[in-house]
Design a protein around this motif. Structure first.
Motif, PDB file in Angstrom:
ATOM      1  N   PRO A   1      -5.833   3.391   0.632  1.00 17.12           N
ATOM      2  CA  PRO A   1      -6.792   4.257  -0.063  1.00 17.12           C
ATOM      3  C   PRO A   1      -7.664   3.464  -1.033  1.00 17.12           C
ATOM      4  O   PRO A   1      -7.276   2.402  -1.521  1.00 17.12           O
ATOM      5  N   ARG A   2      -8.838   3.999  -1.291  1.00 22.37           N
ATOM      6  CA  ARG A   2      -9.758   3.364  -2.242  1.00 22.37           C
ATOM      7  C   ARG A   2      -9.382   3.766  -3.672  1.00 22.37           C
ATOM      8  O   ARG A   2      -9.191   4.943  -3.947  1.00 22.37           O
ATOM      9  N   TYR A   3      -9.295   2.770  -4.543  1.00 24.78           N
ATOM     10  CA  TYR A   3      -9.025   3.043  -5.947  1.00 24.78           C
ATOM     11  C   TYR A   3      -9.971   2.221  -6.809  1.00 24.78           C
ATOM     12  O   TYR A   3     -10.255   1.053  -6.488  1.00 24.78           O
ATOM     13  N   PRO A   4     -10.460   2.802  -7.893  1.00 24.15           N
ATOM     14  CA  PRO A   4     -11.366   2.058  -8.784  1.00 24.15           C
ATOM     15  C   PRO A   4     -10.714   0.768  -9.260  1.00 24.15           C
ATOM     16  O   PRO A   4      -9.537   0.754  -9.630  1.00 24.15           O
ATOM     17  N   GLY A   5     -11.473  -0.298  -9.237  1.00 24.26           N
ATOM     18  CA  GLY A   5     -10.997  -1.577  -9.743  1.00 24.26           C
ATOM     19  C   GLY A   5     -10.258  -2.438  -8.743  1.00 24.26           C
ATOM     20  O   GLY A   5      -9.837  -3.553  -9.078  1.00 24.26           O
ATOM     21  N   ALA A   6     -10.093  -1.973  -7.515  1.00 20.14           N
ATOM     22  CA  ALA A   6      -9.310  -2.725  -6.531  1.00 20.14           C
ATOM     23  C   ALA A   6      -9.873  -4.127  -6.302  1.00 20.14           C
ATOM     24  O   ALA A   6      -9.129  -5.091  -6.129  1.00 20.14           O
ATOM     25  N   GLU A   7     -11.197  -4.228  -6.328  1.00 20.00           N
ATOM     26  CA  GLU A   7     -11.834  -5.525  -6.067  1.00 20.00           C
ATOM     27  C   GLU A   7     -11.639  -6.508  -7.224  1.00 20.00           C
ATOM     28  O   GLU A   7     -11.801  -7.724  -7.057  1.00 20.00           O
ATOM     29  N   SER A   8     -11.264  -6.000  -8.399  1.00 19.27           N
ATOM     30  CA  SER A   8     -11.085  -6.882  -9.557  1.00 19.27           C
ATOM     31  C   SER A   8      -9.664  -7.436  -9.668  1.00 19.27           C
ATOM     32  O   SER A   8      -9.413  -8.334 -10.477  1.00 19.27           O
ATOM     33  N   PHE A   9      -8.747  -6.900  -8.887  1.00 21.17           N
ATOM     34  CA  PHE A   9      -7.343  -7.312  -8.982  1.00 21.17           C
ATOM     35  C   PHE A   9      -7.189  -8.770  -8.569  1.00 21.17           C
ATOM     36  O   PHE A   9      -7.618  -9.180  -7.482  1.00 21.17           O
ATOM     37  N   THR A  10      -6.574  -9.569  -9.423  1.00 18.77           N
ATOM     38  CA  THR A  10      -6.437 -11.006  -9.156  1.00 18.77           C
ATOM     39  C   THR A  10      -5.132 -11.351  -8.446  1.00 18.77           C
ATOM     40  O   THR A  10      -4.922 -12.501  -8.073  1.00 18.77           O
ATOM     41  N   GLY A  11      -4.256 -10.354  -8.300  1.00 11.01           N
ATOM     42  CA  GLY A  11      -3.006 -10.595  -7.600  1.00 11.01           C
ATOM     43  C   GLY A  11      -3.167 -10.445  -6.093  1.00 11.01           C
ATOM     44  O   GLY A  11      -4.267 -10.555  -5.543  1.00 11.01           O
ATOM     45  N   ARG A  12      -2.082 -10.140  -5.442  1.00  9.51           N
ATOM     46  CA  ARG A  12      -2.061 -10.045  -3.986  1.00  9.51           C
ATOM     47  C   ARG A  12      -1.908  -8.582  -3.567  1.00  9.51           C
ATOM     48  O   ARG A  12      -1.092  -7.850  -4.136  1.00  9.51           O
ATOM     49  N   GLN A  13      -2.698  -8.160  -2.585  1.00 13.41           N
ATOM     50  CA  GLN A  13      -2.564  -6.820  -2.021  1.00 13.41           C
ATOM     51  C   GLN A  13      -2.206  -6.939  -0.547  1.00 13.41           C
ATOM     52  O   GLN A  13      -2.904  -7.631   0.203  1.00 13.41           O
ATOM     53  N   VAL A  14      -1.116  -6.274  -0.157  1.00 12.78           N
ATOM     54  CA  VAL A  14      -0.680  -6.321   1.241  1.00 12.78           C
ATOM     55  C   VAL A  14      -0.312  -4.907   1.694  1.00 12.78           C
ATOM     56  O   VAL A  14      -0.044  -4.023   0.888  1.00 12.78           O
ATOM     57  N   HIS A  15      -0.296  -4.722   2.982  1.00 17.70           N
ATOM     58  CA  HIS A  15       0.072  -3.447   3.586  1.00 17.70           C
ATOM     59  C   HIS A  15       1.409  -3.610   4.307  1.00 17.70           C
ATOM     60  O   HIS A  15       1.834  -4.734   4.613  1.00 17.70           O
ATOM     61  N   THR A  16       2.054  -2.496   4.573  1.00 17.14           N
ATOM     62  CA  THR A  16       3.319  -2.514   5.325  1.00 17.14           C
ATOM     63  C   THR A  16       3.209  -3.394   6.561  1.00 17.14           C
ATOM     64  O   THR A  16       4.139  -4.130   6.912  1.00 17.14           O
ATOM     65  N   LYS A  17       2.078  -3.317   7.236  1.00 24.11           N
ATOM     66  CA  LYS A  17       1.881  -4.086   8.472  1.00 24.11           C
ATOM     67  C   LYS A  17       2.014  -5.585   8.234  1.00 24.11           C
ATOM     68  O   LYS A  17       2.391  -6.338   9.144  1.00 24.11           O
ATOM     69  N   ASP A  18       1.692  -6.041   7.007  1.00 21.43           N
ATOM     70  CA  ASP A  18       1.727  -7.469   6.685  1.00 21.43           C
ATOM     71  C   ASP A  18       3.093  -7.941   6.206  1.00 21.43           C
ATOM     72  O   ASP A  18       3.304  -9.140   6.006  1.00 21.43           O
ATOM     73  N   TYR A  19       4.015  -7.012   6.002  1.00 16.98           N
ATOM     74  CA  TYR A  19       5.313  -7.354   5.407  1.00 16.98           C
ATOM     75  C   TYR A  19       6.150  -8.204   6.351  1.00 16.98           C
ATOM     76  O   TYR A  19       6.226  -7.931   7.552  1.00 16.98           O
ATOM     77  N   SER A  20       6.778  -9.229   5.791  1.00 16.68           N
ATOM     78  CA  SER A  20       7.667 -10.075   6.584  1.00 16.68           C
ATOM     79  C   SER A  20       9.054 -10.135   5.970  1.00 16.68           C
ATOM     80  O   SER A  20      10.050  -9.832   6.613  1.00 16.68           O
ATOM     81  N   SER A  21       9.131 -10.511   4.679  1.00 19.05           N
ATOM     82  CA  SER A  21      10.424 -10.690   4.036  1.00 19.05           C
ATOM     83  C   SER A  21      10.317 -10.435   2.543  1.00 19.05           C
ATOM     84  O   SER A  21       9.301 -10.763   1.915  1.00 19.05           O
ATOM     85  N   ALA A  22      11.367  -9.886   1.976  1.00 17.45           N
ATOM     86  CA  ALA A  22      11.401  -9.663   0.533  1.00 17.45           C
ATOM     87  C   ALA A  22      11.304 -10.978  -0.231  1.00 17.45           C
ATOM     88  O   ALA A  22      10.754 -11.028  -1.340  1.00 17.45           O
TER      89      ALA A  22
END
Length: 365
Positions: free
Chosen positions: A150-171
Motif C-alpha cells: 500500500p501507498r503511505y506518505p513518506g515511503a520514498e524518504s525511508f532510508t532503511g530497507r523495505q521488502v515484501h513477503t515474496k522477497d523473504y528468505s530467512s529471519a
C-alpha cells in the motif's frame, strides 16, 4: 510455438493442473485440443519460490490434486514430525512434476504470456515463444507475480530497507535490525514469529487480528468461500479470506504470544526517514519494513479484453463462479473463491466442464 487449439490454460499451479486433468478426462486431447502455458522455469507453481523455512509442518495445507495423493507421492505425511524437515519449496514441485508426467499434461515452459486479445471468434494469446489461437481460455495465473504494497506518505524518504513477503528468505537476514512487520494474515504471523527469535520486532495491522482457537471446520470454510463468491458474482474485487476464517492458533503462535511478540499496534499514518509515525505523534525507529500485505490477482495480460467492471472487479458466473459473465469463453480459476488449494481443484473441474460444453466439445462423462 504457434498453434491453434480449442482451449488454452495459462498457469500450471494447482488450479491450472486441475483444469488440465479434467480437460483430458472430458475428452479434449493434449496439444491438439488444449495446451498449458506456464511462465515458471519448472513445475511447482508459486510453491517453488516460497521461503526455505516454510516446511510441510508450517504450510497452510497442500491439498491433493485430482487422481494422485500428495503424501503418498512425496513419501511424507504432513502430520508426521519429520514433515518439519521437508521444505514446501521442494516437496510441492516434486509432486507437481510427478503429476504432470503421470497424466501426460502438455505444459510448455518457460513461456511468458504477454497479452490476450479477442480476434473474431477466437482468442489470440501472444507469448514470448509465439502465438496461440484458442476458442476458449482457462486462466490460472494466481497472485504470486503481483505483490501488493500500500501507498503511505513518506515511503520514498525511508532510508532503511523495505521488502515484501515474496522477497523473504530467512529471519537471519534481519538479525540485529529492528523489523516492522505489517499485515494480519497467516504469513505475517508466521514470519513475525520467526524474525522475533533473532531480533526485535513491531507488529502493526489495519484491523485487530482475530485468532481462532477452535478447529477449522467445513462450516467455517464454506462461510468464507460463500462471502468471497458473493463479492465476485457482484463484480467486486475478492475479499480477504482470513478476515472471515480468523488466524489459527498453532503451538508456535501460542509460544509467540507467551513471549509477548503478538503485541499488535494499529497502522501508522506515515513513514519517516528512520521509522514510522502514528497520528498521535508517537514514533518508532525501524531498520526494515516487511510488508506482509498480500497479493493481487495476476490478470494484466487480460487487460485488452476489458473484463473489469466499474466495481473494480470482474463479474463472475457459473456453478462455482469461474466463468466471466461478459465472455463465457473465459474462465478464471484460482481467482476469488477458488484461491485456496482445495477450491482450485473444484474450480478446475467446473471450468473444464462448463467450457467444454460451451464450445461444443466432447460431452463430459
Amino acid at each position: 510455438m504457434n498453434s491453434e487449439v480449442d482451449v488454452a490454460v495459462i498457469g500450471a499451479g494447482q488450479a491450472g493442473l486441475s483444469a488440465a486433468y479434467y480437460l483430458r478426462r472430458f475428452g479434449v486431447e493434449p496439444e491438439s485440443g488444449f495446451v498449458v502455458l506456464d511462465h515458471a522455469p519448472g513445475p511447482g507453481g508459486a510453491w517453488q519460490f516460497r521461503w526455505p523455512s516454510l516446511t510441510l509442518s508450517t504450510v497452510n495445507g497442500v491439498h491433493d490434486l485430482p487422481g494422485l495423493g500428495f503424501a503418498a507421492t512425496i513419501g511424507v505425511d504432513p502430520n508426521d514430525p519429520e514433515a518439519a524437515l521437508v521444505h514446501a519449496s521442494s516437496a510441492v514441485p516434486q509432486y507437481f512434476a510427478t503429476y504432470e508426467k503421470q497424466f501426460e499434461l502438455p505444459v510448455h515452459r518457460p513461456v511468458h504470456t504477454r497479452v490476450v486479445c479477442a480476434r473474431d471468434e477466437r482468442l489470440r494469446i501472444e507469448t514470448d515463444s509465439g502465438v496461440v489461437s484458442a476458442r476458449g481460455l482457462i486462466n490460472a495465473t494466481g497472485t504470486w507475480e503481483r505483490p501488493f504494497i500500500p501507498r503511505y506518505p513518506g515511503a520514498e524518504s525511508f532510508t532503511g530497507r523495505q521488502v515484501h513477503t515474496k522477497d523473504y528468505s530467512s529471519a537471519q537476514d534481519f538479525a540485529g535490525k529492528h523489523v516492522l512487520v505489517v499485515g494480519g494474515g497467516i504469513s505475517a504471523v508466521q514470519l513475525l514469529d520467526e524474525i522475533s527469535r533473532v531480533t526485535t520486532t513491531t507488529w502493526v495491522t489495519r484491523r485487530p487480528p482475530e485468532f481462532r482457537d477452535e478447529p477449522f471446520t467445513q462450516e467455517i470454510g464454506r462461510a468464507a468461500v460463500a462471502l468471497v463468491e458473493d463479492r465476485v458474482r457482484r463484480g467486486l474485487p475478492p475479499g480477504s479470506v482470513v478476515s472471515v476464517t480468523g488466524l489459527p492458533v498453532t503451538p508456535a503462535i501460542r509460544a509467540a504470544r507467551e513471549r509477548g511478540v503478538l503485541a499488535r499496534q494499529p497502522m501508522f499514518s506515515e513513514i519517516t526517514a528512520d521509522g514510522v509515525r502514528w497520528a498521535d505523534g508517537h514514533e518508532v525507529k525501524v531498520d526494515v519494513i516487511l510488508w506482509c500485505t498480500g497479493f493481487r490477482s495476476s490478470l494484466d495480460h487480460l487487460a485488452p479484453l476489458r473484463l473489469r467492471g466499474p466495481g473494480g472487479g470482474i463479474t463472475m458466473t457459473g456453478r462455482l463462479a469461474t466463468q466471466v459473465a461478459s465472455d463465457p469463453r473465459i474462465h478464471l480459476v484460482g481467482y476469488g473463491p477458488s484461491s485456496s488449494t482445495i477450491g482450485a481443484n473444484r474450480a478446475g473441474q467446473a471450468a473444464a466442464r462448463e467450457l467444454t460444453r460451451h464450445l461444443g466439445l466432447p460431452a463430459p462423462t
